[in-house]
Design an enzyme around this catalytic site. Structure first.
Site, mmCIF file in Angstrom:
data_model
loop_
_atom_site.group_PDB
_atom_site.id
_atom_site.type_symbol
_atom_site.label_atom_id
_atom_site.label_comp_id
_atom_site.label_asym_id
_atom_site.label_seq_id
_atom_site.Cartn_x
_atom_site.Cartn_y
_atom_site.Cartn_z
ATOM 1 N N PHE A 153 29.346 30.916 9.973
ATOM 2 C CA PHE A 153 27.880 31.543 9.808
ATOM 3 C C PHE A 153 27.914 32.288 11.355
ATOM 4 C CE2 PHE A 153 26.644 26.603 10.212
ATOM 5 C CZ PHE A 153 27.341 26.469 11.586
ATOM 6 N N ALA A 155 26.423 34.909 12.175
ATOM 7 C CA ALA A 155 25.169 35.485 12.480
ATOM 8 C C ALA A 155 24.463 34.397 12.791
ATOM 9 C CB ALA A 155 24.582 36.395 11.480
ATOM 10 N N TYR A 156 24.151 33.267 12.214
ATOM 11 C CA TYR A 156 23.520 32.054 12.500
ATOM 12 C C TYR A 156 23.541 31.609 13.859
ATOM 13 C CZ TYR A 156 21.633 27.355 12.167
ATOM 14 O OH TYR A 156 21.219 26.123 12.500
ATOM 15 N N ALA A 157 25.104 31.282 13.981
ATOM 16 C CA ALA A 157 25.347 30.597 15.479
ATOM 17 C C ALA A 157 24.903 31.847 16.361
ATOM 18 C CB ALA A 157 26.870 30.589 15.443
ATOM 19 N N LYS A 160 21.201 31.099 17.010
ATOM 20 C CA LYS A 160 20.906 29.997 17.617
ATOM 21 C C LYS A 160 21.458 30.005 19.212
ATOM 22 C CE LYS A 160 18.672 27.598 14.652
ATOM 23 N NZ LYS A 160 17.146 27.228 14.885
#
Length: 249
Positions: A153, A155-157, A160
Site C-alpha cells: 500500500f 500511497a497509504y504508507a 501516513k
C-alpha cells in the site's frame, strides 16, 4: 477490559473526531463521551453515524473529508453549536491495499485526499478557536506501517509517513499558543474491518511473533492514548510520536 483512567480536565471540553463512525474512531468518540466531554464527529456513513450518535450522545455531520470546502463548513456548523473545539482528533483514513505497478496519478491523488490532506484543513479550521482560548490539543493518527517498511500500500504508507511531518511543523507553528500537536501511531489494530479483510489465522500467528507482547491490540487502547494526549496530564507533550503497537518489529 481493565479499569481505565479518568481525566477530570476532559469534562466539559469540546472534542472533534474525524471518521468517528467506525473502528478506532467510534471507540474514541465513546471514550471521550464517557469522560464527560462534549463530542462531535464527522463521517460519511449515515447509518453507522446515527447509531454512534445514539449510543454516545455525540453530535455529527455527514461529510466526505475529501471535500475540503464541505469539511470546513461542517466544522464551522458544529463549532457554532458547541463552541470552539479544545481537541481535534484527525483519525479518518483507509488502508486499502494496492499494487504499486497499478497506481495511477488519479488514484495517488485520491489516496492523499483520503489519508492526509483533510488533516491539515481540519487543523486550519479549528486552530483559530484554540488560539483564542490559549490552549488546545491536536492528535493526528499515523501508522507504524511505514516504520516497519510494510508493503502492499505505497500511497497509504506515504501519506501516513507525511502525517509525522505535519505534526512536527504544526507543533512549532501553534506551540506559542499552548496548542499541542502529537501523533498516535497504531500498530495492527483489531478493528472489525481488519478482522474481516486481512486477519487470517496465519497472518495473526505471524504477527504475534513480531510483537513483543503476545496479545492482539484492541482499538480501545488507541483511544486511551488519545485521551491521555488530549488531557491536561499531557500538558508538556508535543511534536512527538506515541506508539500503540505492542513492540512490533
Amino acid at each position: 477490559m481493565p479499569e481505565f483512567a479518568r481525566y477530570p480536565s476532559l469534562r466539559g471540553r469540546n472534542i472533534l473526531v474525524t471518521g468517528g463512525a467506525g473502528g478506532i474512531g467510534t471507540l474514541t468518540v465513546a471514550a471521550f463521551a464517557d469522560q464527560g466531554a462534549h463530542v462531535a464527529f464527522l463521517d460519511r456513513d449515515k447509518a453507522t453515524s446515527d447509531a454512534v450518535a445514539k449510543d454516545t450522545g455525540a453530535a455529527f455531520r455527514l461529510c466526505d473529508l475529501r471535500d475540503i470546502e464541505g469539511t470546513q463548513a461542517a466544522i464551522a456548523e458544529l463549532s457554532s453549536e458547541l463552541g470552539s473545539f479544545d481537541v481535534l482528533v484527525n483519525n479518518a483514513a483507509r488502508d486499502d491495499r494496492h499494487n504499486w505497478q497499478e497506481v495511477t496519478p488519479d488514484y495517488w491523488d485520491e489516496r492523499m485526499q483520503t489519508n492526509l490532506r483533510h488533516m491539515f484543513f481540519a487543523i486550519q479550521a479549528v486552530a483559530p478557536g484554540m488560539i483564542e482560548a490559549g490552549r488546545g490539543s491536536i492528535i493526528n493518527l499515523g501508522s507504524n506501517s511505514w516504520w516497519e517498511a510494510g508493503g502492499g500500500f505505497p500511497a497509504y504508507a506515504t501519506a501516513k509517513a507525511a502525517v509525522h511531518g505535519l505534526t512536527r511543523t504544526m507543533a512549532r507553528d501553534l506551540g506559542a499558543h499552548r496548542i499541542r500537536v502529537n501523533t498516535v501511531v497504531p500498530g495492527w489494530i483489531m478493528t472489525e474491518r481488519q478482522k474481516e479483510l486481512w486477519a487470517t489465522p496465519e497472518a495473526l500467528e505471524k504477527h504475534r511473533r513480531r510483537q513483543c507482547l503476545p496479545d492482539l491490540i484492541d482499538p480501545e487502547y488507541v483511544a486511551r492514548m488519545v485521551l491521555f494526549l488530549a488531557s491536561d496530564d499531557a500538558a508538556m507533550c508535543t511534536a512527538n510520536n506515541y506508539m500503540v503497537e505492542a513492540g512490533s518489529i
